[in-house]
Scaffold this motif. Sequence first.
Motif, PDB file in Angstrom:
ATOM      1  N   UNK A 158       0.975  -1.095   0.059  1.00 36.59           N
ATOM      2  CA  UNK A 158       0.073   0.101   0.128  1.00 36.59           C
ATOM      3  C   UNK A 158       0.839   1.234   0.036  1.00 36.59           C
ATOM      4  N   UNK A 200      -9.956  -6.687  -8.437  1.00 38.17           N
ATOM      5  CA  UNK A 200     -11.076  -7.229  -8.887  1.00 38.17           C
ATOM      6  C   UNK A 200     -11.072  -7.911 -10.119  1.00 38.17           C
ATOM      7  N   UNK A 206      -5.391   1.535   0.809  1.00 30.50           N
ATOM      8  CA  UNK A 206      -6.484   0.400   0.948  1.00 30.50           C
ATOM      9  C   UNK A 206      -7.444   0.628   2.033  1.00 30.50           C
ATOM     10  N   UNK A 208     -11.642  -4.097   4.554  1.00 31.74           N
ATOM     11  CA  UNK A 208     -12.316  -5.133   3.966  1.00 31.74           C
ATOM     12  C   UNK A 208     -13.854  -4.720   3.912  1.00 31.74           C
ATOM     13  N   UNK A 251     -15.325 -10.984  -0.247  1.00 35.98           N
ATOM     14  CA  UNK A 251     -15.224  -9.605  -0.066  1.00 35.98           C
ATOM     15  C   UNK A 251     -13.382  -9.289  -0.116  1.00 35.98           C
ATOM     16  N   UNK A 252     -12.854  -9.933   0.841  1.00 35.21           N
ATOM     17  CA  UNK A 252     -11.298  -9.885   1.236  1.00 35.21           C
ATOM     18  C   UNK A 252     -10.542 -10.407  -0.073  1.00 35.21           C
ATOM     19  N   UNK A 306     -11.851 -10.744  -3.539  1.00 34.61           N
ATOM     20  CA  UNK A 306     -12.080 -10.422  -4.851  1.00 34.61           C
ATOM     21  C   UNK A 306     -12.300  -8.823  -4.951  1.00 34.61           C
ATOM     22  N   UNK A 307     -12.176  -8.227  -3.930  1.00 32.83           N
ATOM     23  CA  UNK A 307     -12.712  -6.723  -3.779  1.00 32.83           C
ATOM     24  C   UNK A 307     -11.688  -5.999  -3.029  1.00 32.83           C
ATOM     25  N   UNK A 308     -11.546  -4.865  -3.107  1.00 29.56           N
ATOM     26  CA  UNK A 308     -10.578  -3.822  -2.496  1.00 29.56           C
ATOM     27  C   UNK A 308     -11.186  -2.660  -1.813  1.00 29.56           C
ATOM     28  N   UNK A 346     -14.524   0.270  -1.396  1.00 27.72           N
ATOM     29  CA  UNK A 346     -15.063   1.458  -2.040  1.00 27.72           C
ATOM     30  C   UNK A 346     -13.973   2.552  -1.745  1.00 27.72           C
TER      31      UNK A 346
END
Lengths: 405, 405
Positions: free
Chosen positions: A43, A110, B72, B75, B283-284, B286-288, B290
């Motif tokens: 990060x 993603x 980041x 989550x 979520x953890x 495949x997604x990073x 909003x």
Amino acid sequence: MFKINENYLKLPGSYLFSTIGKKVAAYQEKNPDRKIIRLGIGDVTQPLAPAVIEALHNAVDEMGDSATFHGYAPDLGYEFLRKAIAVNDYAQRGCDIQPDEIFVSDGAKCDSGNIQEIFSIDNKIAVCDPVYPVYVDTNVMAGRTGTYDSVKEMWSDVIYMPCTQENGFVPELPEAAPDIIYLCFPNNPTGSTITKSGLQAWVDYANRTGAVIIYDAAYEAYISEKDVPHSIYECEGARTCAIELRSFSKNAGFTGVRLGFTVVPRDLKAGDVPLHDLWARRHGTKYNGAPYIVQRAGEAVYSDAGKTQLKEQVAYYMKNAKIILEGLKKAGYSVSGGVNAPYIWLKTPGSMTSWEFFDHLLFKAGVVGTPGAGFGPSGEGYFRLTAFGSHENTIEAIERIKKLG
Amino acid sequence: MFKINENYLKLPGSYLFSTIGKKVAAYQEKNPDRKIIRLGIGDVTQPLAPAVIEALHNAVDEMGDSATFHGYAPDLGYEFLRKAIAVNDYAQRGCDIQPDEIFVSDGAKCDSGNIQEIFSIDNKIAVCDPVYPVYVDTNVMAGRTGTYDSVKEMWSDVIYMPCTQENGFVPELPEAAPDIIYLCFPNNPTGSTITKSGLQAWVDYANRTGAVIIYDAAYEAYISEKDVPHSIYECEGARTCAIELRSFSKNAGFTGVRLGFTVVPRDLKAGDVPLHDLWARRHGTKYNGAPYIVQRAGEAVYSDAGKTQLKEQVAYYMKNAKIILEGLKKAGYSVSGGVNAPYIWLKTPGSMTSWEFFDHLLFKAGVVGTPGAGFGPSGEGYFRLTAFGSHENTIEAIERIKKLG
């Protein structure tokens, strides 16, 4: 009676960086006064560039006026951004990629997790070992990886391509023929790179065997040497075998802004079916576009001011990389990476496992890194440090590590 | 040789709103001077509220300063937002939902498309008919829907629950036992609602049969009548059988900002396995997260100023709904919806199919709506208009429709 996706239960432990986050939080709670330096997760720490901030403010103002308000974005992303990408990232490097082959998204994590959806469950994947965990985990969730051997820490239906000191952290062409090959250069986690002729061999191999390459080029902005390709489309024939993933997270500090894109050339087909159509269908059905203000911020990355400012930002992090690389060498560590990538990959001292070294570094030096074993079995005995901290913290972390002796 | 996900090829045509977009673009190209009024796609037109704009500017400034920069996101989303949601959307309505049961995302379309992933491919889904196409299409892509009958326009393994004039557009409990039940109230596309006791019957049914309800409450801000629940968690027992999807798109005009959330109560389990853990893992992995600035904008929606301003915005659209509803009634149309929802559902005149009426309205009045058939077989003979236009355009559209005779 509903049933769950049992593949999820096969996943050992939680997502790597969630695990690290919990370990660090537990340590901090017990040692509230200890200043922890985080060189673990990739990060960024530098603020957004002024050109990006200006673009964001302008776009926010547009959203506050009905004459310039923007609702749903176009499926593929705004044309202003796709054109800027096509010109700057591709045309200017001699790559033939059209704006409508570029799919704007909210980030490469993603995209790299979702891209496997357009392929059959029967496909066999090949991954570098060590590797960014998202490639493997998302294929586990889809049921594509067979059974897990918890001793070897390997999946029965995954082709692992070891990347170790012996082969300079660049994988060899696999003997078993994979259907989907994940490649990431400059590499996360090892920081290694591939030459243009080296990558051309992969493109030729994929075209010859009918495999598709998922090429993750999230770190291309850190390339400093000449013979290292920035895009797989610099190789001849890549349009018929390769999908490329890109991110704004590392070149422009967008980890908390969220923007990325995927390139699916129209020439990449399974029989008559262009993968472009499948990905477009997924995008249109399961996604609703990146925020307008964020896409405007992405456009600013390609402005003259943005380019100048971001070149400086990359240089800032690469100065950190040099500090880590040289500091660790002086301290007697065996290290690689850090020249074309913001990651430094080191061998753990003695017979220490990578998680033992993680604890050692956290407890004794208050420095967080990422254990190589978290990236795959061949990562055991290695450790990743990132150059994304501040100068001051990076210098302090290396001083602390040196003192460990 | 790689193979594609063949399920994608089963999908008839393209995503509904992409099809409409292309039809309208083709018409506009042939008639460049014609002013087209778009009451088709449910996209908002009013600018973001001043409180939201202010929050965005402030957050952008934070991102430009290294002391307040955010990389980041956590989550599940930032705690400031999850707490605001838990208090305002749940505690204040007497619902027991904790902040850590709320997963912040980039919108309800993504969530409603992705949620099916945590369930087995063998589950049978039930959907209202007509229905928001994303529920069905994403299950098709996953291979959960069997074969497609192109005459009936139905999937062999989907349980369709007709919602027509005869049952007041509220489905009856299905005879065949589904595993996963998609419900959306206030309903898209019919604009119908369900009473609290009506919804309680569904919760009881799901708990009794071991089904899970995916409850889409994206339009709850438009509820004006008393006995209409804003959340499924107002019903007793919903914590053991229901997942709720929410959006900031319609209550706060975030269609181009992208923010939503999903609630997965910890009591919702398959045997010993909490669905919360599965969704957290997805979520953890495949997604990073909003964007930080967008989550701050979401927080502003719950500020005093934000609430006041957005109540006015909803009222603005509901005034449009009234204009459409009353105008169409006067013009002799049979209409419903538009009281607790921004959608008006009308019967097409005579024997016109809904796509014929789409063309009729576009070619003769320059007004774009959405054909009911695009939402499922029971939508044939119906048509959706949205209240999300400007007052001026809405009035003009109704005048044009009236003139059609």
